[in-house]
Design a protein around this motif. Structure first.
Motif, PDB file in Angstrom:
ATOM      1  N   PRO A  21       0.835  -1.211   0.000  1.00  0.00           N
ATOM      2  CA  PRO A  21       0.000   0.000   0.000  1.00  0.00           C
ATOM      3  C   PRO A  21       0.868   1.258   0.000  1.00  0.00           C
ATOM      4  CG  PRO A  21       0.071  -0.965   2.183  1.00  0.00           C
ATOM      5  CD  PRO A  21       0.823  -1.906   1.294  1.00  0.00           C
ATOM      6  N   ASN A  23       1.406   5.290   0.975  1.00  0.00           N
ATOM      7  CA  ASN A  23       1.069   5.992   2.218  1.00  0.00           C
ATOM      8  C   ASN A  23      -0.272   6.709   2.121  1.00  0.00           C
ATOM      9  OD1 ASN A  23       1.923   7.865   0.427  1.00  0.00           O
ATOM     10  ND2 ASN A  23       3.540   8.747   1.715  1.00  0.00           N
ATOM     11  N   TYR A  24      -0.524   7.317   0.933  1.00  0.00           N
ATOM     12  CA  TYR A  24      -1.810   8.034   0.813  1.00  0.00           C
ATOM     13  C   TYR A  24      -2.987   7.062   0.827  1.00  0.00           C
ATOM     14  CZ  TYR A  24      -1.731   6.713  -4.138  1.00  0.00           C
ATOM     15  OH  TYR A  24      -1.715   6.018  -5.308  1.00  0.00           O
ATOM     16  N   ASP A  25      -2.759   5.869   0.223  1.00  0.00           N
ATOM     17  CA  ASP A  25      -3.783   4.819   0.231  1.00  0.00           C
ATOM     18  C   ASP A  25      -4.168   4.487   1.685  1.00  0.00           C
ATOM     19  OD1 ASP A  25      -5.378   2.657  -0.265  1.00  0.00           O
ATOM     20  OD2 ASP A  25      -3.773   1.345  -0.991  1.00  0.00           O
ATOM     21  N   LEU A  26      -3.162   4.230   2.498  1.00  0.00           N
ATOM     22  CA  LEU A  26      -3.411   3.889   3.900  1.00  0.00           C
ATOM     23  C   LEU A  26      -4.099   5.035   4.633  1.00  0.00           C
ATOM     24  CD1 LEU A  26      -0.233   1.952   5.035  1.00  0.00           C
ATOM     25  CD2 LEU A  26      -2.552   1.090   4.756  1.00  0.00           C
ATOM     26  N   LEU A  27      -3.619   6.234   4.396  1.00  0.00           N
ATOM     27  CA  LEU A  27      -4.165   7.399   5.110  1.00  0.00           C
ATOM     28  C   LEU A  27      -5.657   7.557   4.805  1.00  0.00           C
ATOM     29  CD1 LEU A  27      -3.651  10.060   6.801  1.00  0.00           C
ATOM     30  CD2 LEU A  27      -3.764  11.176   4.565  1.00  0.00           C
ATOM     31  N   TRP A  28      -5.980   7.559   3.508  1.00  0.00           N
ATOM     32  CA  TRP A  28      -7.381   7.788   3.153  1.00  0.00           C
ATOM     33  C   TRP A  28      -8.272   6.624   3.566  1.00  0.00           C
ATOM     34  CZ3 TRP A  28      -9.172  12.328   2.604  1.00  0.00           C
ATOM     35  CH2 TRP A  28      -8.358  13.341   2.105  1.00  0.00           C
ATOM     36  N   SER A  29      -7.714   5.406   3.476  1.00  0.00           N
ATOM     37  CA  SER A  29      -8.471   4.242   3.956  1.00  0.00           C
ATOM     38  C   SER A  29      -8.819   4.414   5.425  1.00  0.00           C
ATOM     39  CB  SER A  29      -7.636   2.969   3.796  1.00  0.00           C
ATOM     40  OG  SER A  29      -7.321   2.764   2.456  1.00  0.00           O
ATOM     41  N   PHE A  30      -7.787   4.804   6.174  1.00  0.00           N
ATOM     42  CA  PHE A  30      -7.979   4.979   7.609  1.00  0.00           C
ATOM     43  C   PHE A  30      -9.023   6.067   7.877  1.00  0.00           C
ATOM     44  CE2 PHE A  30      -6.864   6.900  11.677  1.00  0.00           C
ATOM     45  CZ  PHE A  30      -6.916   5.783  12.488  1.00  0.00           C
TER      46      PHE A  30
ATOM     47  N   THR B  55       2.238  13.757  -2.051  1.00  0.00           N
ATOM     48  CA  THR B  55       2.239  13.829  -0.585  1.00  0.00           C
ATOM     49  C   THR B  55       1.403  12.686  -0.033  1.00  0.00           C
ATOM     50  OG1 THR B  55       0.235  15.096  -0.373  1.00  0.00           O
ATOM     51  CG2 THR B  55       2.259  16.337  -0.770  1.00  0.00           C
ATOM     52  N   ILE B  56       1.406  12.576   1.278  1.00  0.00           N
ATOM     53  CA  ILE B  56       0.605  11.548   1.914  1.00  0.00           C
ATOM     54  C   ILE B  56      -0.884  11.858   1.761  1.00  0.00           C
ATOM     55  CG2 ILE B  56       0.606  12.617   4.217  1.00  0.00           C
ATOM     56  CD1 ILE B  56       0.817   9.759   5.340  1.00  0.00           C
ATOM     57  N   GLU B  58      -2.294  12.721  -0.972  1.00  0.00           N
ATOM     58  CA  GLU B  58      -2.644  12.616  -2.386  1.00  0.00           C
ATOM     59  C   GLU B  58      -4.066  12.042  -2.572  1.00  0.00           C
ATOM     60  OE1 GLU B  58       0.242  10.737  -4.989  1.00  0.00           O
ATOM     61  OE2 GLU B  58      -1.396   9.882  -6.121  1.00  0.00           O
ATOM     62  N   MET B  63      -9.348   7.370  -4.262  1.00  0.00           N
ATOM     63  CA  MET B  63      -9.546   8.006  -2.947  1.00  0.00           C
ATOM     64  C   MET B  63     -10.860   8.784  -2.954  1.00  0.00           C
ATOM     65  SD  MET B  63      -6.893   6.919  -1.549  1.00  0.00           S
ATOM     66  CE  MET B  63      -6.207   5.751  -2.679  1.00  0.00           C
ATOM     67  N   ARG B  66     -13.671   6.476  -2.575  1.00  0.00           N
ATOM     68  CA  ARG B  66     -13.799   6.061  -1.178  1.00  0.00           C
ATOM     69  C   ARG B  66     -14.550   7.106  -0.356  1.00  0.00           C
ATOM     70  NH1 ARG B  66      -7.711   3.817  -0.068  1.00  0.00           N
ATOM     71  NH2 ARG B  66      -8.048   1.793  -1.049  1.00  0.00           N
ATOM     72  N   LEU B 149      -7.918  -1.349  -4.060  1.00  0.00           N
ATOM     73  CA  LEU B 149      -6.559  -0.946  -3.703  1.00  0.00           C
ATOM     74  C   LEU B 149      -6.308  -1.442  -2.279  1.00  0.00           C
ATOM     75  CD1 LEU B 149      -4.548   0.580  -5.379  1.00  0.00           C
ATOM     76  CD2 LEU B 149      -5.144   2.657  -4.150  1.00  0.00           C
ATOM     77  N   ILE B 150      -5.135  -2.000  -2.052  1.00  0.00           N
ATOM     78  CA  ILE B 150      -4.936  -2.817  -0.861  1.00  0.00           C
ATOM     79  C   ILE B 150      -5.080  -2.073   0.477  1.00  0.00           C
ATOM     80  CG2 ILE B 150      -2.437  -2.554  -0.596  1.00  0.00           C
ATOM     81  CD1 ILE B 150      -2.424  -5.698  -0.297  1.00  0.00           C
ATOM     82  N   GLY B 151      -4.937  -0.748   0.447  1.00  0.00           N
ATOM     83  CA  GLY B 151      -4.942   0.007   1.704  1.00  0.00           C
ATOM     84  C   GLY B 151      -6.187  -0.203   2.544  1.00  0.00           C
ATOM     85  N   LEU B 152      -7.353  -0.093   1.903  1.00  0.00           N
ATOM     86  CA  LEU B 152      -8.604  -0.173   2.661  1.00  0.00           C
ATOM     87  C   LEU B 152      -8.841  -1.570   3.239  1.00  0.00           C
ATOM     88  CD1 LEU B 152     -10.987   1.350   3.694  1.00  0.00           C
ATOM     89  CD2 LEU B 152     -12.078   1.150   1.472  1.00  0.00           C
ATOM     90  N   VAL B 155      -6.548  -1.881   6.197  1.00  0.00           N
ATOM     91  CA  VAL B 155      -6.974  -1.171   7.408  1.00  0.00           C
ATOM     92  C   VAL B 155      -8.076  -1.951   8.121  1.00  0.00           C
ATOM     93  CG1 VAL B 155      -8.222   0.876   8.199  1.00  0.00           C
ATOM     94  CG2 VAL B 155      -6.264   1.125   6.686  1.00  0.00           C
TER      95      VAL B 155
END
Lengths: 183, 289
Positions: A21, A23-30, B55-56, B58, B63, B66, B149-152, B155
């Motif tokens: 993932p 960093n932005y992916d994780l941040l927005w997911s969170f 940036t973080i 982004e 997004m 989401r 996308l794997i982030g969600l 989490v």
């Protein structure tokens, strides 16, 4: 599809690894998931739960009320049934008593009637006897006199023929009747 | 329908073509433009940034999807909750059917009535959230699953991970839970030589990893499938000649069928995720395995 994935991976340079993932992916997911979680767990679900609880409570209350009413009704029914049975028993008893009483009254009346009729008969008999006795006594005193009188008449007349005799007797009897009527 | 195709294609066309066509012929020029067929690639899932590039913070299309899905989900449920009445209207009844399904079929089925009560809100939230994030893959204009996308998924799996470890430690204490997890009772001592490493991997790595990957992979595959179908249809209709064009009808039908299938998958994956979460919680709370 697989080959294209592989190709893009092979082409290298900026082909990202989908397992890592960003960093932005994780941040927005969170962010989005925390937003949903807070909204749901703090407010939406408890609110809906209270509504469901209220509904359950209401239904239970209604059921309890219905049960109470049912119980009351059955108690009342039992009471009424009991009363009805008692009333029926009373009625039967009263009827029986009346019947017995009626029989008794009837019996008494019959007895009374028999007694009365016996009295009447007795009295009548007594009276008849008395009158008979009186008549006998009267006859006894009169018959002598009459016989004497008749005899004197018979003797006083000439006793020639039968027609004369008859005439004397008839005259005597009619005289007797006339005297009786006069009396 | 064309909108769906077009939106699906926004991600397909390489940016250079995209820009050029836009500039030269306008929207319809771009819409009916023809070009060589570009099969969907992994770049599908890494669209250009819209805000705060690099940036973080982004924000790209996924997004944004989401955020939209989250707002719509909370808005729908907030409206239902604020208007909730003891005697439900149609909308409320629908929501209650969903909540009831999770409560009865998942939570109480797996965890039981008593333990289930504590995790009911958590698992319900998880289910509706995953379903909404999944189903954006077939919603026109959004056209990508927020969970592709794997982030969600990561989490959410991490939260489940923390929840079930917390449940186990909270109930049994740290050492006892560790012993119960790593040394399951009822096996001979030498079995622990193989069993304990497997159990360790299972509890601390495989469970959250499989939760994450199953969801992500399903949503990625679904998205690529749809893009392939609709991009193929586009190319066949506007590029091919003669009888080959007719094949486009086939690929369009396939796209529609797979769209419906994706709705089912969205539901199924949400169900599987929540079901497994409930099972993991139950395993952590169980007295003995």
């Amino acid at each position: 599809m697989m080959t294209s994935l592989l190709r893009s991976a092979a082409e290298g340079e900026s082909a990202p690894n989908p397992l890592l993932p960003s960093n932005y992916d994780l941040l927005w997911s969170f962010v989005v998931f925390t937003f949903i979680a807070i909204a749901f767990m703090r407010w939406i679900l408890p609110k809906l739960q209270t509504i469901l609880d209220q509904r359950a409570e209401m239904i239970e209350g209604k059921i309890a009320k219905a049960e109470a009413a049912q119980r009351e009704a059955s108690v009342a029914l039992e009471e009424y049934t009991q009363q009805l049975i008692e009333a029926r028993q009373d009625a039967a008893r009263i009827r029986e008593e009346a019947r017995v009483q009626a029989t008794r009254i009837l019996e008494a009346a019959r007895e009374q009637a028999v007694e009365d009729s016996r009295h009447v008969t007795e009295n009548a008999k007594k009276q008849i006897n008395a009158e008979k006795q009186q008549a006998i006594i009267a006859l006894r005193s009169e018959v002598g006199v009459l016989a004497v009188e008749l005899a004197s008449r018979v003797v006083g007349e000439a006793l020639d023929d039968e027609a004369r005799q008859r005439r004397v007797v008839d005259a005597f009897l009619s005289e007797l009747e006339a005297s009786e009527v006069k009396d | 329908m064309f909108r769906l195709v077009a939106t699906a294609l926004t991600a397909v066309s390489p940016e250079s073509d995209h820009g050029a066509d836009d500039a030269s012929e306008g929207f319809f020029g771009w819409l009916f433009s023809s070009g060589a067929f570009h099969p969907p690639t992994i770049q599908e899932f890494y669209p250009d940034a819209v805000f705060f590039d690099g940036t973080i913070f982004e924000v790209n299309r996924i997004m944004a999807v989401r955020v939209i899905a989250a707002i719509v989900l909370v808005a729908i449920f907030a409206v239902v909750a604020s208007r909730a009445r003891v005697v439900p209207r149609r909308g409320q009844a629908l929501v209650e059917i969903v909540l009831d399904f999770i409560r009865v079929q998942v939570v109480e089925e797996v965890l039981g009535k008593k333990e289930g009560q504590r995790y009911l809100a958590f698992l319900t939230t998880l289910f509706v959230a995953i379903f909404f994030f999944n189903v954006t893959g077939v919603v026109p204009f959004l056209n990508i699953s927020a969970t592709a996308l794997i982030g969600l998924p990561l989490v959410m799996a991490a939260w489940v991970y923390v929840m079930y470890l917390g449940a186990g430690v909270g109930k049994h204490g740290f050492w006892r839970y560790l012993r119960m997890s790593l040394f399951p009772s009822g096996v001979p001592w030498w079995a622990y030589i193989i069993l304990t490493p497997i159990e360790f991997l299972q509890v601390f790595l495989i469970r959250p990893a499989t939760l994450t990957l199953r969801l992500t992979a399903n949503m990625m595959a679904g998205h690529l499938l749809l893009v392939l179908c609709f991009a193929g249809t586009h190319v066949l209709f506007f590029e091919a000649t003669g009888a080959v064009r007719a094949v486009g009808a086939l690929s369009l039908t396939a796209g529609l069928v797979f769209s419906l299938f994706e709705i089912f998958v969205a539901l199924l994956q949400a169900y599987i995720f929540v079901m497994l979460s409930a099972v993991y919680l139950n395993l952590a709370l169980a007295d003995e395995h």
